[in-house]
Design a protein around this motif. Sequence first.
Motif, short mmCIF file in Angstrom:
data_model
loop_
_atom_site.label_atom_id
_atom_site.label_comp_id
_atom_site.label_asym_id
_atom_site.label_seq_id
_atom_site.Cartn_x
_atom_site.Cartn_y
_atom_site.Cartn_z
N PHE A 23 0.80 -1.20 0.00
CA PHE A 23 0.00 0.00 0.00
C PHE A 23 0.85 1.28 0.00
CE2 PHE A 23 -2.53 -3.30 2.13
CZ PHE A 23 -3.55 -3.40 1.19
N HIS A 24 2.12 1.15 0.44
CA HIS A 24 3.04 2.29 0.48
C HIS A 24 4.33 1.86 -0.23
CE1 HIS A 24 0.37 4.23 3.34
NE2 HIS A 24 0.35 3.10 4.01
N ALA A 25 4.27 1.69 -1.53
CA ALA A 25 5.41 1.18 -2.29
C ALA A 25 6.58 2.16 -2.31
CB ALA A 25 4.97 0.87 -3.72
N ASP A 26 6.33 3.42 -2.03
CA ASP A 26 7.39 4.42 -2.05
C ASP A 26 7.96 4.68 -0.66
OD1 ASP A 26 7.23 4.71 -4.76
OD2 ASP A 26 5.81 6.38 -4.68
N ARG A 27 7.80 3.72 0.25
CA ARG A 27 8.31 3.89 1.62
C ARG A 27 8.93 2.58 2.10
NH1 ARG A 27 3.95 5.53 5.83
NH2 ARG A 27 3.65 3.30 6.07
N TRP A 28 10.16 2.66 2.61
CA TRP A 28 10.82 1.51 3.21
C TRP A 28 11.07 1.80 4.68
CZ3 TRP A 28 15.36 0.28 -0.67
CH2 TRP A 28 14.83 -0.27 -1.83
N GLU A 29 10.87 0.77 5.51
CA GLU A 29 11.08 0.90 6.95
C GLU A 29 12.27 0.05 7.37
OE1 GLU A 29 8.98 2.73 8.96
OE2 GLU A 29 7.57 3.21 7.35
N TYR A 30 13.18 0.66 8.10
CA TYR A 30 14.32 -0.05 8.69
C TYR A 30 14.13 0.03 10.20
CZ TYR A 30 16.53 -0.03 4.13
OH TYR A 30 16.80 -0.23 2.81
N VAL A 31 13.86 -1.10 10.83
CA VAL A 31 13.61 -1.15 12.27
C VAL A 31 14.65 -2.07 12.89
CG1 VAL A 31 11.92 -1.71 14.06
CG2 VAL A 31 11.14 -0.84 11.85
N PHE A 32 15.19 -1.65 14.02
CA PHE A 32 16.20 -2.44 14.73
C PHE A 32 15.82 -2.50 16.20
CE2 PHE A 32 20.07 -2.57 17.32
CZ PHE A 32 20.59 -3.77 16.89
N THR A 33 15.81 -3.72 16.76
CA THR A 33 15.50 -3.93 18.17
C THR A 33 16.54 -4.85 18.78
OG1 THR A 33 13.15 -3.75 17.70
CG2 THR A 33 13.73 -4.70 19.81
N LEU A 34 17.04 -4.48 19.95
CA LEU A 34 18.01 -5.29 20.68
C LEU A 34 17.51 -5.46 22.10
CD1 LEU A 34 20.76 -6.71 21.03
CD2 LEU A 34 21.73 -4.47 21.53
N LYS A 35 17.21 -6.72 22.48
CA LYS A 35 16.76 -7.04 23.84
C LYS A 35 17.86 -7.81 24.53
CE LYS A 35 11.93 -7.45 22.47
NZ LYS A 35 10.80 -8.35 22.33
N ARG A 36 18.35 -7.26 25.65
CA ARG A 36 19.40 -7.92 26.42
C ARG A 36 18.91 -8.11 27.85
NH1 ARG A 36 24.93 -5.25 25.88
NH2 ARG A 36 25.62 -7.39 25.83
N PRO A 37 19.23 -9.24 28.47
CA PRO A 37 18.79 -9.44 29.85
C PRO A 37 19.43 -8.41 30.77
CG PRO A 37 20.18 -11.26 29.09
CD PRO A 37 19.97 -10.36 27.94
N GLY A 38 18.61 -7.81 31.61
CA GLY A 38 19.11 -6.84 32.58
C GLY A 38 19.40 -5.47 31.99
N ALA A 39 19.01 -5.23 30.74
CA ALA A 39 19.27 -3.93 30.11
C ALA A 39 17.98 -3.44 29.45
CB ALA A 39 20.37 -4.05 29.06
N GLU A 40 17.94 -2.13 29.22
CA GLU A 40 16.78 -1.53 28.57
C GLU A 40 16.75 -1.93 27.10
OE1 GLU A 40 15.29 2.99 27.75
OE2 GLU A 40 16.29 2.56 29.65
N VAL A 41 15.57 -2.15 26.56
CA VAL A 41 15.40 -2.54 25.15
C VAL A 41 15.78 -1.35 24.26
CG1 VAL A 41 13.75 -3.28 23.39
CG2 VAL A 41 13.59 -4.19 25.70
N GLN A 42 16.62 -1.60 23.27
CA GLN A 42 17.01 -0.56 22.31
C GLN A 42 16.16 -0.73 21.05
OE1 GLN A 42 21.20 -0.25 21.41
NE2 GLN A 42 21.75 -1.14 23.38
N THR A 43 15.49 0.32 20.63
CA THR A 43 14.72 0.28 19.40
C THR A 43 15.02 1.53 18.59
OG1 THR A 43 12.95 -0.94 20.48
CG2 THR A 43 12.40 0.12 18.42
N ARG A 44 15.34 1.33 17.32
CA ARG A 44 15.61 2.45 16.42
C ARG A 44 14.86 2.22 15.12
NH1 ARG A 44 20.44 1.33 18.87
NH2 ARG A 44 21.20 2.97 20.21
N LYS A 45 14.41 3.33 14.50
CA LYS A 45 13.61 3.22 13.28
C LYS A 45 14.06 4.30 12.30
CE LYS A 45 8.84 3.46 11.74
NZ LYS A 45 7.46 3.70 12.13
#
Length: 187
Positions: free
Chosen positions: A84-106
């Motif tokens: 539906f949005h052929a002219d848009r690409w999404e790059y999402v990155f998530t890092l979950k580590r025990p005892g650390a805050e979740v890192q999410t970047r988009k």
Amino acid sequence: MPVKARRRARLGPALLIGASVAALAGCGSLNGASARIANIVTPYKIDIVQGNFVSREQVEALQPGMGRQQVREILGTPLVTSLFHADRWEYVFTLKRPGAEVQTRKLTVFFKNDVLERHEGDEMPTETEFVASLGSGNVKGKKVPALDATPEQLARYPASPRPTTPPTAAPLEPASMSYPPLEAPAR
């Protein structure tokens, strides 16, 4: 009824009650010991990495007017593309580590007529900052090695000479045009 038999008859229920109390007390101490062991021994928990890591250097390399293939070569294959949005690409990155805050970047990349128009998203870390954030929780005080090589370090590894002309190879013989039959001959 003899005296010994009467004593045994009275002691039977008392012994049964005493054995039951001792068994229950033993179970309580086993539960306490198993709880202490469970607090000492913990299962191994892995880091969960999902998506594409995009560094600040990669984002800075993007220029309006680049084609889709050029963007793909810099950022990699997008995690999300939509019909539906052929002219848009999404790059999402998530890092979950025990005892650390979740890192999410988009990061979102927008195209117009198959060329890069603009990009927007979170502030991306440099590669050096990202590697430093990955420092293992098990190894404390360990220094992250420098990711840039100095000219002295590069001089230790001389570049291999590249031929200026392609090597001459023996001409290839034409492939045989004789193929075996696909079906067995009829009998």
